[in-house]
Every structure is written in C-alpha cells, then in structure tokens.
Design a protein around this motif. Structure first.
Motif, mmCIF file in Angstrom:
data_model
loop_
_atom_site.group_PDB
_atom_site.id
_atom_site.type_symbol
_atom_site.label_atom_id
_atom_site.label_comp_id
_atom_site.label_asym_id
_atom_site.label_seq_id
_atom_site.Cartn_x
_atom_site.Cartn_y
_atom_site.Cartn_z
ATOM 1 N N CYS A 98 0.836 -1.201 0.000
ATOM 2 C CA CYS A 98 0.000 0.000 0.000
ATOM 3 C C CYS A 98 0.869 1.249 0.000
ATOM 4 O O CYS A 98 1.741 1.393 0.844
ATOM 5 N N GLN A 99 0.594 2.139 -0.919
ATOM 6 C CA GLN A 99 1.276 3.429 -0.932
ATOM 7 C C GLN A 99 0.592 4.400 0.032
ATOM 8 O O GLN A 99 1.206 5.335 0.509
ATOM 9 N N LEU A 100 -0.688 4.166 0.289
ATOM 10 C CA LEU A 100 -1.441 5.000 1.214
ATOM 11 C C LEU A 100 -1.639 4.237 2.517
ATOM 12 O O LEU A 100 -1.766 3.017 2.511
ATOM 13 N N HIS A 101 -1.673 4.946 3.621
ATOM 14 C CA HIS A 101 -1.806 4.317 4.920
ATOM 15 C C HIS A 101 -3.273 4.163 5.306
ATOM 16 O O HIS A 101 -4.114 4.968 4.952
ATOM 17 N N GLY A 102 -3.562 3.092 6.009
ATOM 18 C CA GLY A 102 -4.910 2.877 6.516
ATOM 19 C C GLY A 102 -5.386 1.478 6.213
ATOM 20 O O GLY A 102 -4.997 0.853 5.233
ATOM 21 N N GLU A 103 -6.234 0.978 7.089
ATOM 22 C CA GLU A 103 -6.694 -0.406 6.949
ATOM 23 C C GLU A 103 -7.557 -0.627 5.715
ATOM 24 O O GLU A 103 -7.569 -1.719 5.143
ATOM 25 N N VAL A 104 -8.260 0.394 5.258
ATOM 26 C CA VAL A 104 -9.092 0.239 4.060
ATOM 27 C C VAL A 104 -8.209 0.008 2.836
ATOM 28 O O VAL A 104 -8.505 -0.850 2.007
ATOM 29 N N TYR A 105 -7.118 0.739 2.746
ATOM 30 C CA TYR A 105 -6.205 0.563 1.616
ATOM 31 C C TYR A 105 -5.537 -0.805 1.662
ATOM 32 O O TYR A 105 -5.368 -1.450 0.632
ATOM 33 N N LEU A 106 -5.158 -1.237 2.842
ATOM 34 C CA LEU A 106 -4.566 -2.557 2.986
ATOM 35 C C LEU A 106 -5.569 -3.633 2.598
ATOM 36 O O LEU A 106 -5.242 -4.559 1.858
ATOM 37 N N ARG A 107 -6.802 -3.507 3.078
ATOM 38 C CA ARG A 107 -7.842 -4.472 2.726
ATOM 39 C C ARG A 107 -8.023 -4.541 1.214
ATOM 40 O O ARG A 107 -8.063 -5.624 0.634
ATOM 41 N N ASP A 108 -8.096 -3.404 0.583
ATOM 42 C CA ASP A 108 -8.287 -3.374 -0.863
ATOM 43 C C ASP A 108 -7.106 -4.006 -1.600
ATOM 44 O O ASP A 108 -7.287 -4.729 -2.581
ATOM 45 N N ALA A 109 -5.900 -3.743 -1.127
ATOM 46 C CA ALA A 109 -4.711 -4.301 -1.769
ATOM 47 C C ALA A 109 -4.650 -5.818 -1.626
ATOM 48 O O ALA A 109 -4.208 -6.523 -2.534
ATOM 49 N N LEU A 110 -5.113 -6.338 -0.501
ATOM 50 C CA LEU A 110 -5.026 -7.776 -0.236
ATOM 51 C C LEU A 110 -6.231 -8.578 -0.724
ATOM 52 O O LEU A 110 -6.195 -9.804 -0.721
ATOM 53 N N GLN A 111 -7.263 -7.901 -1.175
ATOM 54 C CA GLN A 111 -8.482 -8.603 -1.565
ATOM 55 C C GLN A 111 -8.234 -9.612 -2.679
ATOM 56 O O GLN A 111 -8.824 -10.692 -2.675
ATOM 57 N N ARG A 112 -7.354 -9.305 -3.626
ATOM 58 C CA ARG A 112 -7.033 -10.271 -4.694
ATOM 59 C C ARG A 112 -6.474 -11.556 -4.119
ATOM 60 O O ARG A 112 -6.797 -12.642 -4.593
ATOM 61 N N LEU A 113 -5.644 -11.459 -3.101
ATOM 62 C CA LEU A 113 -5.085 -12.662 -2.480
ATOM 63 C C LEU A 113 -6.162 -13.451 -1.758
ATOM 64 O O LEU A 113 -6.152 -14.681 -1.769
ATOM 65 N N VAL A 114 -7.080 -12.753 -1.141
ATOM 66 C CA VAL A 114 -8.178 -13.412 -0.441
ATOM 67 C C VAL A 114 -9.028 -14.205 -1.428
ATOM 68 O O VAL A 114 -9.439 -15.336 -1.158
ATOM 69 N N ASP A 115 -9.255 -13.626 -2.595
ATOM 70 C CA ASP A 115 -10.150 -14.218 -3.586
ATOM 71 C C ASP A 115 -9.499 -15.252 -4.492
ATOM 72 O O ASP A 115 -10.206 -15.961 -5.204
ATOM 73 N N ASP A 116 -8.171 -15.332 -4.502
ATOM 74 C CA ASP A 116 -7.488 -16.175 -5.497
ATOM 75 C C ASP A 116 -6.460 -17.098 -4.841
ATOM 76 O O ASP A 116 -5.293 -16.731 -4.666
#
Length: 69
Positions: A8-26
């Motif tokens: 994540c280039q931006l800080h915050g749990e929402v950005y982290l969640r969004d960045a990791l969602q592909r790993l969660v789904d695949d």
C-alpha cells in the motif's frame, strides 16, 4: 517483485484491505506468491547466506578479512 501490487502506498486499513483482496479471492495467486516469497527468503536468508553474512560482518568489525576461517 511479486509483492509489489500488494504494498500500500497509502496508509490505513481500508487501503490494505483493498490491496489484499485479490489474495483473499485467489488461492492460486496466493500459492504462486507464497512460493516466490519462500524461494527468495531461502536464497537471501538461508543458513549458508546468513553464516557468510555474519562472518563478513564480524571480520569487518575485527578489521580482518578472513578472521573467522
């Protein structure tokens, strides 16, 4: 590297969640990235590499090139 899209280039749990969602789904992507990370960790931080790194560090600290051989 394989991990770059998930840093994540931006800080915050929402950005982290969004960045990791592909790993969660695949699961296949998780396996691929996991294997690549494991290979890199073994290559860069395996026992032989760590021993050699510490030997260089201690030798430099003692001012001797081959102090531990």
């Amino acid at each position: 590297t394989e991990n770059q899209p998930f840093i994540c280039q931006l800080h915050g749990e929402v950005y982290l969640r969004d960045a990791l969602q592909r790993l969660v789904d695949d699961p296949a992507l998780r396996a691929t990235i996991g294997a690549a990370n494991q290979a890199r960790a073994s290559a860069e931080y395996g026992e032989e590499m760590m021993i050699a790194s510490y030997a260089r560090l201690y030798a430099a600290a003692m001012g001797k090139v081959d102090a531990l051989r």
